[in-house]
Design a protein around this motif. Structure first.
Motif, PDB file in Angstrom:
ATOM      1  N   ALA A   1       0.847  -1.191   0.000  1.00  0.00           N
ATOM      2  CA  ALA A   1       0.000   0.000   0.000  1.00  0.00           C
ATOM      3  C   ALA A   1       0.881   1.239   0.000  1.00  0.00           C
ATOM      4  N   PRO A   2       0.419   2.334  -0.588  1.00  0.00           N
ATOM      5  CA  PRO A   2       1.186   3.584  -0.519  1.00  0.00           C
ATOM      6  C   PRO A   2       1.365   4.025   0.927  1.00  0.00           C
ATOM      7  N   ALA A   3       2.473   4.702   1.210  1.00  0.00           N
ATOM      8  CA  ALA A   3       2.700   5.217   2.560  1.00  0.00           C
ATOM      9  C   ALA A   3       1.575   6.173   2.937  1.00  0.00           C
ATOM     10  N   PRO A   4       0.967   6.038   4.101  1.00  0.00           N
ATOM     11  CA  PRO A   4      -0.149   6.913   4.497  1.00  0.00           C
ATOM     12  C   PRO A   4       0.331   8.340   4.720  1.00  0.00           C
ATOM     13  N   ASP A   5      -0.551   9.313   4.422  1.00  0.00           N
ATOM     14  CA  ASP A   5      -0.196  10.725   4.592  1.00  0.00           C
ATOM     15  C   ASP A   5      -0.973  11.378   5.736  1.00  0.00           C
ATOM     16  N   THR A   6      -1.721  10.563   6.500  1.00  0.00           N
ATOM     17  CA  THR A   6      -2.433  11.084   7.669  1.00  0.00           C
ATOM     18  C   THR A   6      -2.250  10.111   8.823  1.00  0.00           C
TER      19      THR A   6
END
Length: 289
Positions: free
Chosen positions: A74-79
């Motif tokens: 999964a893409p790295a989370p931004d929140t």
């Protein structure tokens, strides 16, 4: 709540509905050996209510995320909320992506899947000659990808219905065909040198009548047909069983069949678990030259 799955040229799109309102969406690509999530989003009006957890859990279920050895990226989370969600489902940072890998369970079926995943490429034509409840069929669909094709056979109506339901749920209906037929009739559904892989998982159907099981009378003709159907370089995989209601007659007959194949045409591997019981499942592989 319900989740609808749409198969597209780029992969799968999962949409979460609350009644008739779409409240979340997740895109993913099913690739050989891994599943890549392209993003998971929940409508801001519905955040903080558990819908992200529900959707991610359904996506993991549909793409084999609870099977031993599965790998999801999964893409790295931004929140902070996104990070908490991924951590809840055992994702962890791995370079630029986050990954979720379940420990692999060494079993006959698991070993078979690892062997096939290492040799097969997307876009191929794969056959599950004994589809059962559809686990192997779904695995082959993940390997085949949107540009591939998968044919599945089983003599039992219950198995055919279970496999169709699984493939529909996982978004593989467009690339698959499920037929109720004895695997001895395999040659009626695929031409010579047309398939990249044929898989057999002999024995009985789990969860059904154990007095119904495969026998050499149909399994040996099916194996002969499968070898003709394979392309050069193609792989036949078979898991053999004994010690149950079907005894060991089929296992011994198939082992003898494999041992008699000419070396100039085939390479045969029988992967015995040396410190397991003699009745342990036996994964076998035939590579056509």
């Amino acid at each position: 709540m319900r989740v609808e799955t749409l198969s597209t040229g780029d992969g799968l799109v999962f949409t979460l509905y609350k009644e008739a309102v779409a409240v979340g969406r997740c895109r993913c690509r099913v690739l050989p050996g891994r599943v890549e999530l392209a993003g998971l989003s929940i409508d801001p009006r519905w955040r903080g209510k558990g819908y992200g957890s529900y959707l991610l859990k359904q996506v993991l279920h549909a793409t084999g995320g609870f099977a031993p050895g599965s790998l999801h990226l999964a893409p790295a989370p931004d929140t902070a909320a996104g990070e908490a969600l991924l951590k809840k489902f055992r994702f962890a940072p791995a370079g630029e992506m986050w990954q979720r890998r379940l420990p692999a369970e060494l079993s006959a079926v698991g070993l078979t899947h690892e062997f096939l995943a290492a040799r097969l490429a997307p876009g191929g034509f794969y056959i599950d000659a004994t589809c059962g409840n559809g686990h192997d069929t779904a695995f082959l669909c993940r390997l085949a990808g949107p540009s591939g094709k998968v044919l599945a056979l089983d003599v039992q109506e219950k198995a055919v219905a279970a496999t169709r339901a699984r493939l529909e749920k996982e978004g593989f209906a467009a690339i698959s065909r499920v037929v109720q037929a004895d695997h001895a009739r395999l040659a009626q559904f695929a031409g010579p040198a047309s398939a990249d892989c044929v898989v057999f998982n002999f024995g009985y159907l789990p969860g059904a009548d154990h007095s119904l099981f495969t026998t050499p009378a149909s399994s040996l003709p099916a194996l002969k047909a499968a070898l003709d159907i394979l392309k050069p370089g193609g792989v036949l995989a078979a898991c053999l069983y004994s010690g149950g209601p079907n005894g060991d007659g089929e296992k011994r007959a198939v082992e003898a069949f494999f041992a008699a194949l000419p070396l100039e045409k085939y390479t045969v591997l029988a992967c015995r678990f040396a410190n397991w019981a003699d009745t342990a499942p036996l994964p076998c592989f035939v590579v056509k030259k």
